[in-house]
Design an enzyme around this catalytic site. Structure first.
Site, PDB file in Angstrom:
ATOM      1  N   THR A 123     -83.683  18.411 -79.235  1.00 27.92           N
ATOM      2  CA  THR A 123     -84.772  18.992 -80.026  1.00 27.92           C
ATOM      3  C   THR A 123     -86.079  19.001 -79.246  1.00 27.92           C
ATOM      4  O   THR A 123     -86.810  19.995 -79.264  1.00 27.92           O
ATOM      5  CB  THR A 123     -84.954  18.197 -81.332  1.00 27.92           C
ATOM      6  OG1 THR A 123     -83.710  18.192 -82.044  1.00 27.92           O
ATOM      7  CG2 THR A 123     -86.047  18.795 -82.202  1.00 27.92           C
ATOM      8  N   GLU A 124     -86.369  17.908 -78.574  1.00 20.88           N
ATOM      9  CA  GLU A 124     -87.656  17.758 -77.892  1.00 20.88           C
ATOM     10  C   GLU A 124     -87.782  18.630 -76.639  1.00 20.88           C
ATOM     11  O   GLU A 124     -88.805  19.263 -76.432  1.00 20.88           O
ATOM     12  CB  GLU A 124     -87.884  16.289 -77.501  1.00 20.88           C
ATOM     13  CG  GLU A 124     -88.172  15.368 -78.660  1.00 20.88           C
ATOM     14  CD  GLU A 124     -89.560  15.540 -79.237  1.00 20.88           C
ATOM     15  OE1 GLU A 124     -90.397  16.275 -78.663  1.00 20.88           O
ATOM     16  OE2 GLU A 124     -89.822  14.930 -80.288  1.00 20.88           O
ATOM     17  N   SER A 125     -86.761  18.613 -75.794  1.00 21.82           N
ATOM     18  CA  SER A 125     -86.911  19.246 -74.479  1.00 21.82           C
ATOM     19  C   SER A 125     -85.753  20.149 -74.074  1.00 21.82           C
ATOM     20  O   SER A 125     -85.825  20.783 -73.032  1.00 21.82           O
ATOM     21  CB  SER A 125     -87.059  18.165 -73.406  1.00 21.82           C
ATOM     22  OG  SER A 125     -85.839  17.438 -73.295  1.00 21.82           O
ATOM     23  N   TYR A 135     -89.330  19.031 -88.165  1.00 20.22           N
ATOM     24  CA  TYR A 135     -88.740  18.297 -87.052  1.00 20.22           C
ATOM     25  C   TYR A 135     -87.458  17.580 -87.500  1.00 20.22           C
ATOM     26  O   TYR A 135     -86.435  17.639 -86.808  1.00 20.22           O
ATOM     27  CB  TYR A 135     -89.760  17.295 -86.509  1.00 20.22           C
ATOM     28  CG  TYR A 135     -89.272  16.486 -85.349  1.00 20.22           C
ATOM     29  CD1 TYR A 135     -89.141  17.046 -84.086  1.00 20.22           C
ATOM     30  CD2 TYR A 135     -88.944  15.141 -85.505  1.00 20.22           C
ATOM     31  CE1 TYR A 135     -88.704  16.293 -83.007  1.00 20.22           C
ATOM     32  CE2 TYR A 135     -88.504  14.385 -84.433  1.00 20.22           C
ATOM     33  CZ  TYR A 135     -88.387  14.965 -83.189  1.00 20.22           C
ATOM     34  OH  TYR A 135     -87.952  14.225 -82.122  1.00 20.22           O
TER      35      TYR A 135
END
Length: 153
Positions: free
Chosen positions: A49-51, A136
């Site tokens: 999800t983040e990167s 998120y």
């Protein structure tokens, strides 16, 4: 009729293979070494999800690396846990991200709250936590469900 069944079976195999390419288990051994009580597939879902596994990913706000850590957060974690990790090194970024997620889980007692705080920071307004945090959570949990489907052992 057997050809149709075989074609359907092969289609499913190809589809699952393609899914594993889009949802890889990159850095899995490092995650397992650092995740403590967290499910490694949850941590890998956060990284996805983040990167999306880009080691040098950098946000417009300055978060960096696989787990998108802010430099100030990395510095705080190193002081708090008496470590000397460099958040710009992928393995160290994972170690720091896992430290942070574990800390938030212990503090918040709930994975959803921990994920919101991981994403928005502990001092974000309730409005930001409710809006950005909820989106998120949905992204991480969608990825987590797919990872569990593909790799649950």
């Amino acid at each position: 009729m057997r050809h149709m069944a075989l074609l359907a079976f092969l289609s499913i195999i190809v589809f699952l293979f393609l899914l594993t390419q889009y949802f890889p288990l990159k850095y899995y051994d490092i995650i397992v070494q650092n995740c403590k009580s967290l499910d490694p597939l949850l941590v890998i879902s956060v990284i996805k999800t983040e990167s999306s596994f880009r080691e040098n990913a950098e946000s417009s706000l300055g978060a960096y690396g696989l787990m998108q850590l802010m430099p100030e957060t990395a510095e705080w974690l190193n002081k708090k846990f008496k470590t000397n990790y460099d958040y710009k090194i992928p393995e160290d970024n994972i170690a720091l991200g896992c430290l942070y997620l574990n800390y938030l889980m212990e503090k918040d007692g709930d994975i959803y709250k921990a994920l919101v705080h991981y994403n928005t920071g502990p001092y974000a307004s309730d409005e930001i936590k409710n809006d950005a945090g909820e989106r998120y959570i949905k992204k991480v949990m969608r990825n987590y469900k797919l990872y569990k489907f593909l790799y649950r052992r």
